[in-house]
Design an enzyme around this catalytic site. Structure first.
Site, PDB file in Angstrom:
ATOM      1  N   TYR A 216       0.720  -1.215   0.138  1.00 58.60           N
ATOM      2  CA  TYR A 216      -0.006  -0.004   0.092  1.00 58.60           C
ATOM      3  C   TYR A 216       0.706   1.206  -0.092  1.00 58.60           C
ATOM      4  CZ  TYR A 216       0.722   1.295   4.739  1.00 58.60           C
ATOM      5  OH  TYR A 216       1.364   2.075   6.029  1.00 58.60           O
ATOM      6  N   HIS A 274      13.563   6.134   5.293  1.00 63.85           N
ATOM      7  CA  HIS A 274      12.157   6.269   6.425  1.00 63.85           C
ATOM      8  C   HIS A 274      12.654   5.573   7.791  1.00 63.85           C
ATOM      9  CE1 HIS A 274       7.756   5.319   6.848  1.00 63.85           C
ATOM     10  NE2 HIS A 274       8.253   6.031   8.039  1.00 63.85           N
TER      11      HIS A 274
END
Length: 442
Positions: A216, A274
Site C-alpha cells: 500500500y 524512512h
C-alpha cells in the site's frame, strides 16, 4: 476495511483500459528496456554499480515466466512451479535490480488473472495484509500499541484565531514550507485525493506522501490530486520516503523510479530514508541518494527517525548534504538534544515533525490549554505555533476540511517568550511512535 492499493487501481483510475496480460507485458518490457539503457550508459561512463548482464538474465527469466503464464495451464503442479519461479526471481541476489523485481510483480499479477483461482488463499492473504496495514504504524516493522494512537473527535472546537485561511502563507525555511500536510496512514485513494485537493485549496504547498510498503501507498492519490488542482510544480514541495526493505543501492533506485511514476512527477523535492533499519547501510544507502540527486531525480536528501549518533554518522559519510531529519516532535516530546545537534553550523539539518499534535493527546495538557485560551486557539494550534517558533517544520495529518483549516489557521498564532517558557516547562513526556526496533530502543 480499506484494502491495499494495487497497480491495477492505478491503471483503472488513470484510464488506461488495457487488455490484462498484454498491457502488463508491454509495461514490464518497456520498463526493463528503459532501465537497461540507463545501466548501459552508466557502464560506458565508468560506473561499476550494478551489472547489466545480470539484469539481462533476470529480465529474460521473467519474460520466460510471463510467456508461460500467458499460455495458461491449469494443473496444480504447473501453478506451484510458476509460483516457485516467481519467488526465486524476487529473491535471487543476481537479479536484485529493482526493474527485475517490478517485472516479477507484474508477472505475479498476470498469473493471478490467468489462474482465476482467487479463492480462499488469495482472500486470506488480502485479509492478512489489510490487518497488518491496519495494525501498522509509522514505524518500521513491528506495530505500536494502538492505545496510544488516539484520534481527535470528528467535531472540533470553534477557534477565535483572527483572519481566514487566505490571510496566511506558510513561511519557508531553505525553500521548504514550514507547515505541510502529512498523509500517513491514509491509504484510501478517494479520501486521500480529496484531502490533498482540499489542502492545496486552503494554501498548503508541502505534501508528505507515503511510499510503497507491503502493498500500500498513497503516492498515486497525491500525484492525481496535484494534477487536478493544477498548482504549478515549482510552487510545490513534495516529499516521500524509501522503506527499510528497499535501502540497498539498487533497490533505492527501483523505489524512487516507482514513486516518480506513481506521483506523475519528474523529481522529488525531499526523499527520506524512512527508518535506519532493514537494509540500511550508511555508505551504500546514502551513495544511492547522492547519485539520485546528481541525476536530478531528487532535490534534497532526508533521513527519518535518526538519533543524534545515527545522524552524526550520516552527516560525516554522505557525499551530499543531509537536508532534514523527520522525527516525532511535539510539546510532550521536545527533542531538545536532537534540535541542538541539528542547529550546529557543521550539521545544519532541518527538523520536520511528524505527529506534531501528538495524535490528539494534547487536549488535557493544562499549560497548552492555558496558552490556547489566551489566543482563542486550540491546544493543537498552539503546538504547531510552538514548533514553528523552534524553527521546526510540522506536517500534521488530516482528512477533515475543518481540521485542515484549523491547522492552517495556526499560522495566525504568534507566541511570546512567556508562552514558550510555559510550554517548555511541561514535565509530561510521551512518545507516540515507539516500536522495539526504533534506534532509541537499541
Amino acid at each position: 476495511m480499506l484494502r491495499p492499493e494495487t497497480e491495477s487501481d492505478d491503471r483503472e483510475r488513470n484510464g488506461g483500459n488495457r487488455d490484462g496480460a498484454s498491457g502488463y507485458l508491454r509495461d514490464g518490457l518497456a520498463l526493463a528496456a528503459a532501465s537497461l539503457g540507463r545501466r548501459r550508459r552508466e557502464a560506458s561512463a565508468g560506473e561499476t554499480r550494478g551489472t547489466p548482464t545480470r539484469l539481462t538474465r533476470g529480465v529474460t527469466r521473467v519474460r520466460e515466466l510471463m510467456a508461460s503464464a500467458s499460455a495458461g495451464g491449469g494443473d496444480a503442479n504447473g501453478r506451484a512451479d510458476r509460483r516457485e519461479t516467481l519467488r526465486s526471481v524476487a529473491t535471487d541476489k543476481r537479479v536484485r535490480n529493482g526493474v527485475t523485481l517490478a517485472l516479477a510483480l507484474l508477472a505475479g499479477m498476470l498469473l493471478a488473472e490467468r489462474r482465476g483461482d482467487g479463492g480462499a488463499t488469495d482472500g486470506a492473504s488480502r485479509t492478512e495484509a489489510e490487518g497488518a496495514r491496519e495494525r501498522d504504524h509509522e514505524a518500521g516493522t513491528r506495530p505500536v500499541d494502538a492505545a496510544v494512537d488516539a484520534t481527535r473527535p470528528a467535531e472540533i472546537e470553534a477557534t477565535e484565531v483572527e483572519g481566514d485561511v487566505t490571510d496566511f502563507t506558510a513561511p519557508r525555511i531553505r525553500e521548504m514550507p514550514m507547515l505541510g500536510l502529512g498523509t500517513y496512514p491514509n491509504a484510501d485513494y478517494d479520501e486521500c485525493v480529496e484531502s490533498v485537493r482540499r489542502a492545496l485549496d486552503v494554501g498548503y504547498r508541502h505534501v508528505d506522501a507515503t511510499e510503497r510498503r507491503e502493498g500500500y501507498y498513497n503516492e498515486t492519490a497525491v500525484g492525481d490530486a496535484v494534477a487536478q488542482v493544477g498548482v504549478p510544480r515549482e510552487d510545490l514541495f513534495v516529499a516521500t520516503k524509501v522503506s527499510p526493505e528497499d535501502l540497498d543501492y539498487d533497490h533505492v533506485f527501483r523505489s524512487v523510479e516507482e514513486s516518480l511514476d506513481r506521483l506523475g512527477m519528474e523529481y522529488i523535492d525531499l526523499l527520506y530514508v524512512h527508518w535506519p533499519t532493514g537494509d540500511y547501510e550508511v555508505t551504500d544507502t546514502l551513495d544511492a541518494f547522492a547519485d539520485l540527486r546528481e541525476e536530478g531525480l531528487i532535490e534534497r536528501i532526508g533521513v527519518s527517525n535518526f538519533t543524534v549518533d545515527l545522524l552524526e554518522e550520516a552527516v560525516e559519510v554522505a557525499d551530499e548534504p543531509i537536508f532534514a531529519n523527520q522525527v516525532e516532535m511535539h510539546p510532550l516530546l521536545p527533542q531538545t538534544e536532537l534540535r541542538e545537534f541539528c542547529a550546529r553550523d557543521d550539521v545544519n539539518v532541518e527538523l520536520v515533525a511528524y505527529s506534531p499534535i501528538a495524535r490528539g493527546n494534547l487536549e488535557a495538557v493544562g499549560e497548552l490549554r492555558e496558552v490556547a485560551g489566551k489566543y482563542g486557539a486550540t491546544p493543537e494550534q498552539v503546538s504547531l505555533a510552538w514548533l514553528r517558533e523552534k524553527g521546526v517544520t510540522a506536517i500534521p495529518e488530516s482528512t477533515s476540511e475543518d481540521h485542515l483549516r484549523e491547522n492552517w489557521l495556526s499560522l495566525g498564532v504568534e507566541l511570546d517568550d512567556d508562552d514558550m517558557e510555559k510550554i517548555d516547562s511541561i514535565e509530561e513526556r510521551r512518545r507516540i511512535v515507539d516500536p522495539d526496533e526504533a534506534p532509541w530502543n537499541w
